[in-house]
Design an enzyme around this catalytic site. Structure first.
Site, short mmCIF file in Angstrom:
data_model
loop_
_atom_site.label_atom_id
_atom_site.label_comp_id
_atom_site.label_asym_id
_atom_site.label_seq_id
_atom_site.Cartn_x
_atom_site.Cartn_y
_atom_site.Cartn_z
CD GLU A 408 31.59 2.61 3.84
OE1 GLU A 408 31.35 3.58 4.59
OE2 GLU A 408 32.57 2.57 3.07
CD GLU A 484 34.93 2.20 8.58
OE1 GLU A 484 34.83 3.42 8.32
OE2 GLU A 484 34.91 1.31 7.72
#
Length: 984
Positions: A408, A484
């Site tokens: 991220e 994820e």
């Protein structure tokens, strides 16, 4: 600009070049222990403490490794995305909590003269280090190893003083925004390493496996001339030679075969454990040893509720064993390299690892990625250095099958530079990074929290195209890994089976990693000493993200949650299913191994009681193949019967004992006479004694009623056989000798984390806006009939014209029982889905034991409870509660046929359903559960609350991902619930 040492972009200039973490026979002096410690709120304090003569007698003592916030200095703080300081990289505030450390040591007798290194395995977030008053340099990269040459500063005789200043905020903090507690200090070990002349500085192992021939290729390089020996393979060769070995056993997560090896010079011997394996992308599919790999994975932060990220070897071993016991075969080291010992355990026990660089800049998303270090050229050297230190430290682990650039951090030139360096340095492992969906710099297409439909589109190669045709074509040729998914926050996650079905259907979909392994709750106590686990905001943080830090499959004390039990079921590497022709199909989902290590056992249960058991002869099944076996011949059964077949370990494994269940299935068995007649006792079947069912047996509502004389009015009360109805409220107030209060329509549930959905599609605000948490009840009438009574109630929220018309029809039944039919009809417009639909009774608090026949032993909702089975179960009311860190809906048991709620002095209440119902029994109401912020806010209110439901909304994964799938939504619709109540 007056730049402080901790605000530098550059990699630590005086640190030694990164190298592999090696097990050497050269002397090593661990320096862990209690160091002298001084805490300050700023980083610009005097440096006189670095002098050996400084008097630190008034300082405190702090363990190393440890985080100072967990020992009373400052306080923990949790943010998910937002930085807890202004974005002005690389500058940090003057208010910069700082810890000064001092530690004195002497060299042990026999310590050799010559070169020596001082090694820090982890210090958050930056450290400045001195030895005997000589400044060695700074360490940056909190979860990366830093070594300093201390040869000239080390005193062979007398005391040696290490002095360290550690700051909480540094330039590195901008690239370590990793959804976890901000915790500071020297949290991994510190060692002094002797480096003998002629010793081995670095070793690199390349050990490939040819799946077509069974041959291995071995090349072990060292930075000095050395000999490589692998006794088991007869290897004795010069380092740097490439050897072809005609037959080796390969390493995989299923069969983690390791060979012991040494690399030696006359001055030093390094011990290695070598695993032969080859990782390739072939035809758009990621393979290990020539076979497509399916990741059944989890994301793992390092965490302990008392020590934070200062984990011990026992913590790491607990994690690895629990992963293996729950059919997990892969771990992503989110979002930084783990302690090196963890990777050694993954090598030994067998787990595939995605090793992630210590990089995340998520907070720049909040300012439109302006100034993002991933694309700021000033940061290039620092970020490439982080990747370099990750790869060099961990390059020799066979468990590491993918490198990850980080997490991220948007996209940008520095990620490309990291990828170029890693690909050049180690072409044997593919690269992964999720946040740049063009995949221009990586080898694997990866995404987070995609809905099932989008995952299926990717599996089919039908995902939305990229604007650039060349990049689009390249990405379509990549394997997909769901890096994820299924956010395990609180109750849930739901929908696991739907994802796994896709992963096992489409070759391009190679599984994924559930977020995440463990709740990061820090152990805390109320003023009166009751223990709970704290989350964001519990330490007075001005900026925090609440309990979003508690999103794991384990509770903080490493107790498996219901979600982990479901994941184990979904991840089963062996599938046992009906074959369609009266037998069973055993499918081996392993990639490399057969099923010879498993025994297959069966048990037949009648009404939840075991009546026979035995074993199935399955034989070995090659990986990826299936075999049909006959069902055992079964004895006759009288009630509702189920056959459970379990695959269990035949012998002890390092991670579990013999008999540990790996996979199982449960099948309903017909009880018709032809089956009984055709079912002589099978060879090896063990008959078990019959049991007497409790009063009422399998009886359902609808049996002949008692005489109408049992119905009579008496001063505002209606006597209904064993029950007493209050005409003023329309509720039952007595059943036999027991005071009761109910039924009362129950629509509300204490919202789950997935209902609240801080990063997804939230249902809770819709439910509260509709008033489902503040329903009012209006009695519209009580009609007494010849054999019972009919009660009509309208249930509705204020400010709305929508509601629910509820009719309770009571009948007196034979055997001193009461029949209750509940009919619920929407009246006007109600928003869907509803939380639940059922009825609630208040019973005396002394009734604190529950037995039921239905799914168990754990909780289950429409899209969870995959690990539960139909059986006869017993729990106390306290045991039925699932202690999620943030109190929420929990503890429901599904598909219940009958249940009893009893007390220590005997007697209680029994409920039977004409059709299976949902059962929840609590010592507090759903409303009290809703008001609580921690489990310690809940206290039994003196009553036992029995809830019987005809429907419940699913759970989903909307706390950070998709919501409830359509089949599991509870729409407002006419609902029927038929029950029988009896006092015991």
């Amino acid at each position: 600009m007056n730049e402080a040492w901790y605000e530098s972009f550059a990699p630590p200039p005086t640190a030694r070049p990164p190298r592999a973490w090696l097990d050497s026979d050269a002397p090593r002096l661990p320096l862990d222990g209690h160091w002298r410690f001084r805490y300050a709120e700023r980083a610009d304090g005097p440096l006189d403490f670095t002098r050996p003569a400084f008097d630190d007698a008034g300082w405190d003592r702090l363990p190393v490794p440890a985080h100072w916030q967990l020992h009373g200095y400052g306080a923990p703080a949790y943010t998910n995305i937002a930085y807890p300081f202004p974005l002005d990289a690389p500058r940090v505030p003057d208010e910069n909590p700082t810890g000064d450390y001092r530690h004195t040591f002497r060299l042990p007798e026999g310590w050799p003269g010559g070169p020596a290194l001082l090694r820090f395995a982890g210090a958050d977030s930056a450290a400045l280090v001195w030895l005997n008053g000589v400044e060695l340099g700074r360490a940056g990269g909190s979860r990366l190893t830093t070594e300093f040459d201390v040869t000239d500063a080390l005193r062979p005789d007398g005391d040696n003083l290490i002095a360290v200043r550690v700051v909480q905020w540094s330039a590195g903090s901008y690239v370590e925004d990793q959804d976890m507690w901000w915790l500071s200090g020297i949290f991994r070990g510190v060692d002094l390493l002797a480096r003998p002349e002629g010793g081995i500085g670095d070793v690199e192992v390349s050990a490939g496996y040819d799946h077509l021939t069974g041959a291995g290729t071995l090349a072990v390089a060292a930075d000095v001339p050395a000999r490589v020996r692998v006794p088991e393979l007869g290897v004795d060769a010069a380092a740097g030679e490439t050897l072809r070995l005609p037959a080796v056993e390969p390493w995989s997560a299923e069969s983690p075969r390791l060979y012991d090896a040494t690399v030696s010079t006359g001055a030093e011997t390094v011990t290695l454990r070598i695993g032969f394996r080859t990782v390739r992308i072939d035809g758009g599919v990621l393979t290990v040893n020539g076979r497509p790999v399916l990741f059944r994975g989890v994301n793992r932060h390092e965490f302990h509720p008392d020590r934070g990220r200062a984990v011990t070897e026992e913590d790491m071993l607990d994690d690895v064993r629990l992963m293996k016991q729950h059919n997990i075969n892969a771990v992503r080291t989110s979002h930084y390299p783990p302690h090196p010992r963890f990777l050694e355990l993954c090598d030994e026990y067998g787990l595939y690892v995605v090793d992630e660089c210590d990089l995340e800049t998520h907070g720049f998303w909040q300012v439109g990625w302006r100034g993002n270090p991933a694309d700021d050229p000033r940061w290039e050297a620092a970020l490439v250095d982080r990747m370099r230190r990750t790869v060099e430290r961990d390059k020799n682990h066979p468990s590491v099958v993918l490198w990850s650039l980080g997490n991220e951090s948007g996209s940008g030139r520095n990620l490309a530079a990291m990828a170029r360096w890693a690909r050049h340095r180690d072409p044997s492992r593919p690269l992964l990074y999720e946040r740049d969906w063009t995949c221009r710099d990586v080898d694997v297409y990866s995404r987070m929290y995609l809905p099932v439909a989008e995952v299926e589109a990717i599996g089919r190669g039908e995902e939305a195209p990229l604007p650039d045709p060349a990049l689009d074509a390249r990405r379509r040729g990549m394997p997909f890994i769901h890096v994820e998914y299924a956010h395990a926050m609180g109750n849930g996650p739901g929908g696991l089976a739907e994802y796994q079905r896709l992963y096992e259907t489409y070759p391009r979909l190679q599984g994924g990693f559930v977020w995440e392994w463990i709740d990061h709750g820090l152990r805390a106590r109320t003023p009166d000493g009751r223990e709970y686990f704290a989350y964001g905001g519990d330490f007075g943080e001005v900026l925090h993200d609440g309990n979003f830090v508690a999103d794991g499959l384990l509770f903080p004390d490493r107790t498996p949650s219901p979600g982990l039990l479901d994941l184990k079921k979904v991840f089963e590497p062996v599938r046992i299913a009906p074959s369609g022709d009266g037998g069973l199909t055993i499918h081996n989902g392993h990639i490399h191994s057969g099923v010879s290590k498993l025994d297959f056992r069966w048990v037949l249960e009648d009404g939840g009681e075991a009546v026979a058991r035995g074993a199935l002869e399955v034989g070995d099944v090659p990986p990826g193949e299936s075999v049909r076996v006959d069902l055992p011949a079964l004895p006759a059964t009288a009630g509702e019967a189920h056959l459970t077949v379990r695959a269990v370990l035949a012998a002890d494994e390092p991670w579990a004992k013999a008999g540990h269940e790996v996979a199982a299935t449960q099948l309903p068995v017909s009880t018709t006479p032809p089956l009984a007649a055709a079912a002589p006792r099978p060879a090896g079947a063990v008959p078990l004694p019959a049991t007497v069912p409790p009063a009422g047996g399998a009886t359902r509502a609808g049996v002949p009623t008692a005489t109408s004389a049992a119905v009579r009015r008496d001063g505002g009360r209606v006597r209904l056989g064993p029950g007493l109805l209050d005409e003023r409220t329309g509720r039952l107030v007595r059943l036999g000798d027991w005071a009761v209060d109910g039924p009362r329509l129950q629509v509300w549930r204490a919202p789950t984390d997935n209902d609240r959905a801080p990063h997804g599609e939230a249902l809770e605000p819709l439910w509260r806006a509709a008033g489902l948490d503040r329903l009012t009840h209006r009695l519209d009438g009580v009609s007494v009939t010849g054999d019972g009574a009919v009660v009509r109630v309208r249930v509705a929220p204020a400010s709305s014209d929508g509601g629910l018309l509820t009719t309770y029809t009571w009948r007196i039944l034979a055997g001193d029982r009461l029949g209750l039919v509940v009919e619920i009809d929407p009246d006007g417009r109600l928003p869907g889905p509803l939380p639940m639909l059922g009825v609630r009774f208040a019973l005396p608090g002394e009734l604190d034991q529950v037995e039921w026949f239905g799914r168990g032993p754990g909780e289950a909702y429409p899209d969870t409870g995959l690990a539960t089975r139909v059986g006869r179960w017993f729990r106390t009311v306290a045991d039925l509660q699932t202690p999620y860190l943030f109190p929420q809906e929990n503890g429901r048991r599904a598909d219940v046929r009958w249940a009893t709620v009893t007390g220590g002095r005997g007697g209680g209440v029994r409920v039977d359903g004409r059709t299976p119902f949902g059962l929840t029994v609590r010592p507090w109401t759903a409303e009290a559960l809703d008001r609580a912020a921690h489990p310690t806010d809940l206290a039994p209110d003196g009553r036992t609350w029995l809830t019987l439901d005809a429907g419940h909304n699913g759970i989903g994964s909307a706390s950070c991902g998709p919501g409830v799938l359509p089949p599991y939504l509870l729409a407002p619709a006419p609902t029927h619930l038929e029950l029988t109540l009896q006092a015991l």
